[in-house]
Design a protein around this motif. Sequence first.
Motif, mmCIF file in Angstrom:
data_model
loop_
_atom_site.group_PDB
_atom_site.id
_atom_site.type_symbol
_atom_site.label_atom_id
_atom_site.label_comp_id
_atom_site.label_asym_id
_atom_site.label_seq_id
_atom_site.Cartn_x
_atom_site.Cartn_y
_atom_site.Cartn_z
ATOM 1 N N TRP A 217 -8.946 17.643 -9.704
ATOM 2 C CA TRP A 217 -7.889 17.874 -10.700
ATOM 3 C C TRP A 217 -7.655 16.627 -11.553
ATOM 4 O O TRP A 217 -7.427 16.739 -12.757
ATOM 5 C CB TRP A 217 -6.607 18.303 -9.982
ATOM 6 N N ALA A 218 -7.706 15.446 -10.946
ATOM 7 C CA ALA A 218 -7.541 14.217 -11.724
ATOM 8 C C ALA A 218 -8.695 14.036 -12.704
ATOM 9 O O ALA A 218 -8.510 13.606 -13.846
ATOM 10 C CB ALA A 218 -7.443 13.007 -10.791
ATOM 11 N N THR A 219 -9.923 14.387 -12.267
ATOM 12 C CA THR A 219 -11.086 14.305 -13.158
ATOM 13 C C THR A 219 -10.924 15.229 -14.344
ATOM 14 O O THR A 219 -11.165 14.854 -15.499
ATOM 15 C CB THR A 219 -12.371 14.673 -12.385
ATOM 16 N N ALA A 220 -10.505 16.467 -14.069
ATOM 17 C CA ALA A 220 -10.290 17.425 -15.159
ATOM 18 C C ALA A 220 -9.211 16.918 -16.113
ATOM 19 O O ALA A 220 -9.342 17.040 -17.337
ATOM 20 C CB ALA A 220 -9.907 18.783 -14.587
ATOM 21 N N ALA A 221 -8.146 16.329 -15.564
ATOM 22 C CA ALA A 221 -7.074 15.810 -16.412
ATOM 23 C C ALA A 221 -7.581 14.697 -17.319
ATOM 24 O O ALA A 221 -7.270 14.662 -18.516
ATOM 25 C CB ALA A 221 -5.921 15.302 -15.536
ATOM 26 N N LEU A 224 -9.726 16.171 -20.085
ATOM 27 C CA LEU A 224 -8.916 16.861 -21.082
ATOM 28 C C LEU A 224 -8.141 15.860 -21.940
ATOM 29 O O LEU A 224 -7.937 16.092 -23.140
ATOM 30 C CB LEU A 224 -7.962 17.838 -20.403
ATOM 31 N N ILE A 225 -7.715 14.764 -21.345
ATOM 32 C CA ILE A 225 -7.065 13.704 -22.135
ATOM 33 C C ILE A 225 -8.032 13.183 -23.194
ATOM 34 O O ILE A 225 -7.662 12.990 -24.358
ATOM 35 C CB ILE A 225 -6.598 12.554 -21.209
ATOM 36 N N ASP A 226 -9.274 12.958 -22.796
ATOM 37 C CA ASP A 226 -10.268 12.460 -23.740
ATOM 38 C C ASP A 226 -10.528 13.450 -24.871
ATOM 39 O O ASP A 226 -10.890 13.054 -25.984
ATOM 40 C CB ASP A 226 -11.583 12.158 -23.002
ATOM 41 N N GLU A 227 -10.366 14.744 -24.585
ATOM 42 C CA GLU A 227 -10.617 15.781 -25.594
ATOM 43 C C GLU A 227 -9.399 16.041 -26.486
ATOM 44 O O GLU A 227 -9.524 16.703 -27.513
ATOM 45 C CB GLU A 227 -11.009 17.088 -24.900
ATOM 46 N N ALA A 228 -8.227 15.558 -26.091
ATOM 47 C CA ALA A 228 -6.982 15.976 -26.737
ATOM 48 C C ALA A 228 -6.947 15.661 -28.232
ATOM 49 O O ALA A 228 -6.395 16.427 -29.018
ATOM 50 C CB ALA A 228 -5.790 15.317 -26.040
ATOM 51 N N SER A 229 -7.544 14.562 -28.634
ATOM 52 C CA SER A 229 -7.484 14.178 -30.045
ATOM 53 C C SER A 229 -8.309 15.108 -30.924
ATOM 54 O O SER A 229 -8.124 15.135 -32.147
ATOM 55 C CB SER A 229 -7.966 12.737 -30.229
ATOM 56 N N GLN A 230 -9.219 15.891 -30.335
ATOM 57 C CA GLN A 230 -10.087 16.779 -31.103
ATOM 58 C C GLN A 230 -9.732 18.254 -30.921
ATOM 59 O O GLN A 230 -10.406 19.118 -31.476
ATOM 60 C CB GLN A 230 -11.545 16.576 -30.679
ATOM 61 N N ARG A 231 -8.702 18.553 -30.141
ATOM 62 C CA ARG A 231 -8.387 19.934 -29.800
ATOM 63 C C ARG A 231 -6.948 20.271 -30.166
ATOM 64 O O ARG A 231 -6.069 19.417 -30.161
ATOM 65 C CB ARG A 231 -8.569 20.179 -28.290
ATOM 66 N N THR A 232 -6.717 21.548 -30.437
ATOM 67 C CA THR A 232 -5.353 22.007 -30.616
ATOM 68 C C THR A 232 -4.677 22.114 -29.251
ATOM 69 O O THR A 232 -5.346 22.181 -28.204
ATOM 70 C CB THR A 232 -5.313 23.377 -31.300
ATOM 71 N N VAL A 233 -3.352 22.147 -29.261
ATOM 72 C CA VAL A 233 -2.613 22.304 -28.011
ATOM 73 C C VAL A 233 -2.971 23.634 -27.356
ATOM 74 O O VAL A 233 -3.121 23.724 -26.129
ATOM 75 C CB VAL A 233 -1.095 22.218 -28.278
ATOM 76 N N GLU A 234 -3.151 24.671 -28.176
ATOM 77 C CA GLU A 234 -3.493 25.986 -27.636
ATOM 78 C C GLU A 234 -4.843 25.966 -26.928
ATOM 79 O O GLU A 234 -5.010 26.575 -25.866
ATOM 80 C CB GLU A 234 -3.500 27.029 -28.748
ATOM 81 N N GLU A 235 -5.822 25.266 -27.506
ATOM 82 C CA GLU A 235 -7.131 25.209 -26.857
ATOM 83 C C GLU A 235 -7.070 24.391 -25.574
ATOM 84 O O GLU A 235 -7.709 24.725 -24.578
ATOM 85 C CB GLU A 235 -8.200 24.643 -27.783
ATOM 86 N N LEU A 236 -6.283 23.306 -25.579
ATOM 87 C CA LEU A 236 -6.132 22.527 -24.351
ATOM 88 C C LEU A 236 -5.541 23.382 -23.238
ATOM 89 O O LEU A 236 -5.992 23.327 -22.091
ATOM 90 C CB LEU A 236 -5.235 21.311 -24.606
ATOM 91 N N ALA A 237 -4.515 24.177 -23.574
ATOM 92 C CA ALA A 237 -3.882 25.027 -22.564
ATOM 93 C C ALA A 237 -4.859 26.067 -22.043
ATOM 94 O O ALA A 237 -4.973 26.290 -20.832
ATOM 95 C CB ALA A 237 -2.644 25.702 -23.147
ATOM 96 N N SER A 238 -5.582 26.710 -22.975
ATOM 97 C CA SER A 238 -6.558 27.728 -22.568
ATOM 98 C C SER A 238 -7.664 27.116 -21.723
ATOM 99 O O SER A 238 -8.065 27.671 -20.692
ATOM 100 C CB SER A 238 -7.150 28.402 -23.814
ATOM 101 N N ALA A 239 -8.173 25.952 -22.155
ATOM 102 C CA ALA A 239 -9.244 25.295 -21.407
ATOM 103 C C ALA A 239 -8.765 24.867 -20.027
ATOM 104 O O ALA A 239 -9.498 24.984 -19.042
ATOM 105 C CB ALA A 239 -9.761 24.091 -22.182
ATOM 106 N N ALA A 240 -7.532 24.370 -19.941
ATOM 107 C CA ALA A 240 -7.011 23.937 -18.641
ATOM 108 C C ALA A 240 -6.921 25.114 -17.675
ATOM 109 O O ALA A 240 -7.269 24.985 -16.494
ATOM 110 C CB ALA A 240 -5.637 23.291 -18.823
#
Length: 529
Positions: A217-221, A224-240
């Motif tokens: 879970w920490a790895t996934a977090a 996802l942090i690294d991806e946050a600048s390139q993704r919408t909040v909606e995509e981050l939520a869906s991907a998570a």
Amino acid sequence: MTFFSELQAALDALRAVVGDDVEAVDIPVVAQRIADEDVLALIEHASALVRGGECVRIAASGAVASRSTRDAGHGGLAQKRGHRSTVSLIQDLTGSTRADAAKQVRLGEALAAGLVPVEAGDFADDHAKIAGEAPVDDETDAGAPTSAQTAAARRPWHAVLGDALMTGTLTSAQHDAIYRGLGEPPVDDGPATDDPTADGAPDAGSAGRAIEGWTAWATAAVQLIDEASQRTVEELASAARTIRDLLDPAGAELRFEQRFEARAFRRWTDRDGIRHGSFTFEDEGGAWIEAIIDTALRPRRGGPRFVDPDEKARAEELATDPRTNDQLAYDLMLDVLRAGALADAETVFGTRKAGIRIVATAGVLADATGGRPAVALLEDSDTTLPGWLVARQACDTGTMTCTLDERGNPLDLGREARLFTAKQRVALAIRDGGCRWRDCDRPASYCEAHHIDPYSEGGRTDIDRGILLCRWHHMQLHHGAWRITRDGKNDFLLRPPNGGEPVALPARLARRYAWGDLQPPPRRFRPAA
């Protein structure tokens, strides 16, 4: 630069744009008069101030929550101020909605949970090891937990999200999307044994599974942090949410079963005699209904342009229909119910019969047909579906095989033709997941296949040289002199018309996880409750 120095810098930048002596009521007038770049600068610097202030408010909300627990009774901080709960107090202090206040408290409690004393620099080193940027200590025994793994005993897995929030890497909305989407790792309640003499205490492997869960879970977090600048909040939520199910397929099946049990259709008549209805969908039913409505209304909602004259005529007829989208959807559903199993697909649905298409790797399909926990994705939305549903769909409708390389690129489907074929479109949909333009959420069924090398200039209609774009962005690219390029099978690059820096166009994040581009630890969790 310190936290408050950054806020002061943003405040100074705002003053430089609007002036020192401007009154609050005059700011809208100033914003209308200044140049385009200054308007964008206003938004950027104001957002920096808002994010900084929100971080302070979230941290304070966590402190209020820790002083207003149930155990504190009437002596709690919120209770002494005349409020039943921390959320009620925060809502009163901030003037926000209850939902916003609840989010502030939720994030504040998550921050407070991460405040376990550690040696200076320890967790930074752990963070690097989670992200794969630092080697494990040489003296660590083979198979022994690393310092990043044993950090589970010191800080929760989501502490990295709190760190990112307070340093400005994540906004509160991004933090909340990742935190809620990933949920908590499965809980190991003890050894799986039928031995009546077992005392129920965790076995030797439980600690290892707990460490593995924390690390995954920490790895996934972190990723996802690294991806946050390139993704919408909606995509981050869906991907998570998708990543959580991929990491814990047994738990995903349980969650699906819970949603399936909650399915319902309710109808009632109001005081004016108007009949109403309300659905609570389970995953497959909801996807099927969406497919029916999207298929029929796609031309009205910015779907792909049509080449066939008959299709184009039907699309234009729908576009000029005086009914609203909601009225069209209502009439469509009644038509489907009336027609039932004898429905003529072309008459009811237009150009394409509605249905759902599931994307699964060969390994997932093998697990699903073998009765083992597995998770696959819906083509359009990346919603996860359980293995038994994958097996049933494969039995009912069959499968189409598409060979991919290790980065998710389809192989051996390209061919010489002016237009991409139906099979090539399927391959593009599997790879891209929808429009690849940055921050666009249009699904694959709403997209058109774009040749990055113009066909008129000798470009090939091959998968590697094609990309899915929604109609709006496809037209924007051609009319706005944008270009998309690609070196071999690396990322597609969007090149702006003014010669600025190119922007990478990565595939949907959930797809990258599904194809193994991102590698959390293996899934060896026991079913989550």
